[in-house]
Design a protein around this motif. Structure first.
Motif, short mmCIF file in Angstrom:
data_model
loop_
_atom_site.label_atom_id
_atom_site.label_comp_id
_atom_site.label_asym_id
_atom_site.label_seq_id
_atom_site.Cartn_x
_atom_site.Cartn_y
_atom_site.Cartn_z
N MET A 1 0.84 -1.19 0.00
CA MET A 1 0.00 0.00 0.00
C MET A 1 0.88 1.25 0.00
SD MET A 1 -2.91 -1.09 2.74
CE MET A 1 -4.25 -0.08 2.23
N ASN A 2 0.39 2.28 -0.67
CA ASN A 2 1.10 3.54 -0.76
C ASN A 2 0.30 4.60 -0.01
OD1 ASN A 2 2.36 5.92 -1.43
ND2 ASN A 2 2.55 5.44 -3.59
N PHE A 3 0.88 5.13 1.04
CA PHE A 3 0.18 6.11 1.88
C PHE A 3 0.59 7.55 1.58
CE2 PHE A 3 -0.24 2.23 4.34
CZ PHE A 3 -1.58 2.29 4.71
N GLN A 4 1.44 7.77 0.59
CA GLN A 4 1.92 9.13 0.31
C GLN A 4 0.79 10.10 0.00
OE1 GLN A 4 4.87 8.35 -2.74
NE2 GLN A 4 6.48 9.06 -1.35
N GLY A 5 -0.11 9.70 -0.85
CA GLY A 5 -1.23 10.58 -1.21
C GLY A 5 -2.09 10.92 -0.01
N LEU A 6 -2.36 9.92 0.82
CA LEU A 6 -3.17 10.13 2.03
C LEU A 6 -2.45 11.08 2.99
CD1 LEU A 6 -5.71 9.38 3.62
CD2 LEU A 6 -4.41 7.46 4.57
N ILE A 7 -1.16 10.87 3.17
CA ILE A 7 -0.38 11.73 4.06
C ILE A 7 -0.37 13.17 3.54
CG2 ILE A 7 1.97 12.22 4.88
CD1 ILE A 7 2.35 9.11 4.96
N ILE A 8 -0.12 13.33 2.26
CA ILE A 8 -0.10 14.68 1.66
C ILE A 8 -1.46 15.35 1.81
CG2 ILE A 8 0.10 15.94 -0.52
CD1 ILE A 8 2.29 13.86 -1.29
N ASN A 54 12.93 14.03 -1.19
CA ASN A 54 11.79 13.22 -0.78
C ASN A 54 10.52 13.85 -1.37
OD1 ASN A 54 9.43 12.61 1.06
ND2 ASN A 54 10.96 11.19 1.89
N ILE A 55 9.81 13.07 -2.16
CA ILE A 55 8.62 13.58 -2.86
C ILE A 55 7.55 14.06 -1.88
CG2 ILE A 55 6.72 12.94 -4.42
CD1 ILE A 55 9.39 13.19 -5.82
N THR A 56 7.30 13.30 -0.84
CA THR A 56 6.25 13.67 0.12
C THR A 56 6.59 14.98 0.81
OG1 THR A 56 5.76 11.33 0.47
CG2 THR A 56 4.91 12.88 2.10
N VAL A 57 7.81 15.10 1.28
CA VAL A 57 8.23 16.33 1.97
C VAL A 57 8.23 17.51 1.00
CG1 VAL A 57 10.11 17.44 3.24
CG2 VAL A 57 9.57 15.04 3.68
N SER A 58 8.71 17.29 -0.21
CA SER A 58 8.71 18.35 -1.22
C SER A 58 7.29 18.83 -1.51
CB SER A 58 9.37 17.85 -2.50
OG SER A 58 9.33 18.84 -3.49
N ALA A 59 6.36 17.89 -1.63
CA ALA A 59 4.96 18.24 -1.89
C ALA A 59 4.37 19.03 -0.73
CB ALA A 59 4.14 16.99 -2.14
N ILE A 60 4.68 18.62 0.49
CA ILE A 60 4.15 19.32 1.67
C ILE A 60 4.70 20.75 1.73
CG2 ILE A 60 4.24 19.37 4.19
CD1 ILE A 60 4.02 16.25 4.02
N ILE A 61 5.97 20.92 1.44
CA ILE A 61 6.55 22.27 1.44
C ILE A 61 5.95 23.10 0.31
CG2 ILE A 61 8.70 23.56 1.08
CD1 ILE A 61 10.11 21.26 2.60
N GLY A 62 5.73 22.48 -0.85
CA GLY A 62 5.08 23.18 -1.96
C GLY A 62 3.67 23.60 -1.62
N ILE A 63 2.93 22.74 -0.96
CA ILE A 63 1.57 23.08 -0.53
C ILE A 63 1.61 24.25 0.45
CG2 ILE A 63 -0.39 22.26 0.84
CD1 ILE A 63 0.20 19.45 -0.46
N THR A 64 2.56 24.22 1.36
CA THR A 64 2.69 25.33 2.31
C THR A 64 3.02 26.63 1.58
OG1 THR A 64 3.49 23.75 3.97
CG2 THR A 64 3.83 26.08 4.44
#
Length: 95
Positions: A1-8, A54-64
């Protein structure tokens, strides 16, 4: 299972929720003249997101970053909400 989308998605929801009261407080104490702070923060965060591997961290910073940009619009909208009496005006701040 991939939880990246859910976490983001969850983190995006929290970031937006955190920025809402920040915009209200910034407008109350400083008014819309504080918009450059949100702009500079957004630019710095966009730049930072480009260098995070890290894609997840990069996405979270981009969202911020883009939440910070959106906060500029909300800051001006918040001023209008205060004028309509929907939120309290700061009596110490000149209107």
């Amino acid at each position: 299972m991939n939880f990246q989308g859910l976490i983001i998605g969850i983190v995006a929801f929290v970031i937006i929720g955190v920025f809402h009261p920040i915009v209200i407080k910034v407008e109350y104490y400083f008014g819309k003249k504080a918009w450059p702070v949100f702009f500079i923060a957004g630019l710095l965060l966009v730049g930072l997101s480009l260098y995070i591997k890290n894609i997840t961290v990069s996405a979270i910073i981009g969202i911020t970053a883009f939440t910070s940009f959106w906060s500029i619009h909300e800051l001006f909208e918040q001023e209008e909400r205060v004028k309509k009496g929907w939120f309290p005006a700061n009596p110490k701040k000149g209107r």
